[in-house]
Design a protein around this motif. Structure first.
Motif, short mmCIF file in Angstrom:
data_model
loop_
_atom_site.label_atom_id
_atom_site.label_comp_id
_atom_site.label_asym_id
_atom_site.label_seq_id
_atom_site.Cartn_x
_atom_site.Cartn_y
_atom_site.Cartn_z
N ALA A 1 9.17 -41.83 28.24
CA ALA A 1 9.36 -41.49 29.65
C ALA A 1 8.74 -42.54 30.55
N TYR A 2 7.52 -42.97 30.22
CA TYR A 2 6.83 -43.96 31.04
C TYR A 2 7.58 -45.29 31.05
N ARG A 3 7.99 -45.76 29.88
CA ARG A 3 8.62 -47.07 29.79
C ARG A 3 10.01 -47.09 30.44
N ALA A 4 10.74 -45.98 30.33
CA ALA A 4 12.07 -45.93 30.92
C ALA A 4 12.06 -45.48 32.37
N GLY A 5 10.90 -45.00 32.86
CA GLY A 5 10.82 -44.51 34.22
C GLY A 5 11.64 -43.26 34.43
N GLN A 6 11.57 -42.32 33.48
CA GLN A 6 12.38 -41.11 33.54
C GLN A 6 11.50 -39.86 33.36
N GLU A 7 12.13 -38.70 33.50
CA GLU A 7 11.46 -37.43 33.25
C GLU A 7 11.92 -36.89 31.91
N LEU A 8 10.98 -36.72 30.99
CA LEU A 8 11.27 -36.17 29.67
C LEU A 8 10.31 -35.03 29.38
N THR A 9 10.77 -34.05 28.62
CA THR A 9 9.94 -32.91 28.25
C THR A 9 9.61 -32.95 26.77
N ASP A 10 8.31 -32.93 26.46
CA ASP A 10 7.85 -32.90 25.08
C ASP A 10 7.86 -31.44 24.63
N GLU A 11 8.84 -31.09 23.81
CA GLU A 11 9.01 -29.70 23.39
C GLU A 11 7.89 -29.24 22.46
N ARG A 12 7.31 -30.15 21.71
CA ARG A 12 6.24 -29.79 20.79
C ARG A 12 4.99 -29.37 21.55
N GLN A 13 4.68 -30.09 22.61
CA GLN A 13 3.48 -29.80 23.39
C GLN A 13 3.77 -28.92 24.60
N GLY A 14 5.05 -28.77 24.94
CA GLY A 14 5.40 -27.98 26.12
C GLY A 14 5.01 -28.66 27.41
N LEU A 15 5.05 -30.00 27.44
CA LEU A 15 4.66 -30.76 28.62
C LEU A 15 5.83 -31.60 29.14
N THR A 16 5.96 -31.66 30.45
CA THR A 16 6.97 -32.52 31.06
C THR A 16 6.29 -33.76 31.63
N HIS A 17 6.85 -34.92 31.28
CA HIS A 17 6.30 -36.21 31.74
C HIS A 17 7.29 -36.82 32.72
N ASP A 18 6.91 -36.87 33.99
CA ASP A 18 7.81 -37.34 35.05
C ASP A 18 7.33 -38.70 35.57
N TYR A 19 8.10 -39.73 35.23
CA TYR A 19 7.78 -41.08 35.70
C TYR A 19 8.94 -41.65 36.52
N THR A 20 9.69 -40.76 37.17
CA THR A 20 10.85 -41.22 37.93
C THR A 20 10.44 -42.04 39.16
N ARG A 21 9.18 -41.94 39.57
CA ARG A 21 8.72 -42.75 40.71
C ARG A 21 8.14 -44.09 40.29
N LYS A 22 8.09 -44.31 38.99
CA LYS A 22 7.53 -45.58 38.50
C LYS A 22 8.39 -46.75 38.97
N GLN A 23 7.75 -47.76 39.49
CA GLN A 23 8.47 -48.94 39.98
C GLN A 23 8.47 -50.04 38.92
N ASP B 1 14.90 -47.99 21.70
CA ASP B 1 14.97 -47.61 23.11
C ASP B 1 14.36 -48.75 23.92
N VAL B 2 15.19 -49.42 24.70
CA VAL B 2 14.79 -50.65 25.40
C VAL B 2 14.53 -50.37 26.87
N ALA B 3 13.39 -50.83 27.36
CA ALA B 3 13.07 -50.76 28.80
C ALA B 3 12.68 -52.15 29.26
N ILE B 4 13.38 -52.65 30.27
CA ILE B 4 13.10 -53.99 30.80
C ILE B 4 12.30 -53.84 32.09
N HIS B 5 11.15 -54.47 32.14
CA HIS B 5 10.25 -54.35 33.29
C HIS B 5 10.15 -55.67 34.05
N ALA B 6 10.10 -55.56 35.36
CA ALA B 6 9.88 -56.72 36.21
C ALA B 6 8.40 -57.07 36.23
N PRO B 7 8.05 -58.29 36.66
CA PRO B 7 6.63 -58.62 36.80
C PRO B 7 5.95 -57.67 37.77
#
Length: 295
Positions: free
Chosen positions: A24-46, A120-126
């Motif tokens: 989720a962090y590397r792709a800048g998306q919101e994903l839910t970890d079903e095993r832990q019951g946690l949602t990781h929201d990185y949609t605001r990541k630049q 799963d590929v995530a391309i990041h800018a400087p």
């Protein structure tokens, strides 16, 4: 100049990490970890320029990022299981965005073909602070092979010490060749080399890895007083190493210039000797001809 960097590390539960959160962090998306019951929201990541998945033929289900990484978590039962593997790559600043994406995809495809995993590929800018040439990619791969029915066997070749180091060294070489081929296609003269300076036969001393904390401190200090000397021990050590390398490089260039000058003088001396020998032979021929006329 083009910079070589490829590092490989595991995403492990023993370190308290979730591969769903990492994706989720590397792709800048919101994903839910079903095993832990946690949602990781990185949609605001630049800084995430692109994100895409490369999977083996038939594993179309793996294109769903949330399904993919939850499957990776569900496939492991051990508390210390490795749920993912990350390859961090420096993408050449000399290439445009399209070429950098193509290069990252090519390496991901090589990982998929060699190990049968999903990449799963995530391309990041400087980052906004620091080196503006620091284009890079994070490639998360599963630790199991993938097929039409889901995840399969563990890729033990990358987990066993007797084979893992050789495999990683092989992929480092693959990445160097792919980067150099891309640079050549785009008419860029620079080349990279995955080997250490020692293996390349260079006397240059490598700098020390700064790490996140030391890098942050150096950036903060640079913001407060631009151009100031390093403030961390690692920063100071690297500054000293760069200075020693600069002195060595200056000495090397001076030696090369001296050798070039000597080579030029030696060549001129050989030409002069050759001309003198020819002149002497011609004079001897003239004297012999004169003696024959007198007889």
């Amino acid at each position: 100049m083009a910079i070589y960097h490829l590092s490989v590390k595991a995403i492990s539960r023993s370190a308290g990490r979730s591969v769903v959160a990492a994706a989720a962090y590397r792709a800048g998306q919101e994903l839910t970890d079903e095993r832990q019951g946690l949602t990781h929201d990185y949609t605001r990541k630049q800084g995430v320029e692109d994100a895409f998945i490369v999977a083996p033929d038939g594993a179309d289900w793996a294109q769903d990022r949330n399904a993919l990484w939850n499957a990776a978590e569900a496939a492991e039962k051990r508390k210390d299981a490795k749920t993912g593997r990350e390859y961090e790559l420096a993408l050449p600043a000399e290439l445009d965005a399209g070429a950098r994406k193509e290069l990252a995809r090519d390496f991901a495809a090589e990982l998929v073909a060699r190990y049968g995993v999903v990449a799963d590929v995530a391309i990041h800018a400087p980052g906004r602070e620091g080196d503006n040439r620091n284009h890079h990619a994070h490639i998360l791969t599963t630790t199991r092979t993938a097929g039409a029915e889901g995840l399969g066997a563990k890729t033990r070749v990358l987990d066993v010490a007797s084979t893992a180091s050789a495999e990683i060294e092989h992929m480092r070489g693959v990445w160097a060749r792919q980067v150099n081929m891309a640079l050549e296609r785009h008419l860029v003269e620079q080349r990279v080399d995955h080997r250490s300076f020692e293996r390349q036969g260079k006397e240059q001393e490598p700098t020390r890895h700064m790490g996140v904390s030391a890098t942050a401190l150096e950036r903060q200090a640079a913001r407060e007083i631009p151009g100031r000397d390093p403030v961390t021990d690692l920063g100071k050590q690297n500054a000293e190493i760069r200075e020693r390398n600069r002195v060595l490089e200056t000495a090397r260039k001076a030696m090369e210039k001296a050798q070039e000058l000597f080579s030029g003088l030696e060549k001129r001396a050989r030409l002069a000797v050759g001309l003198a020998r020819k002149l002497g032979e011609r004079m001897e021929q003239q004297r012999e001809a004169e003696r024959q006329r007198q007889e």
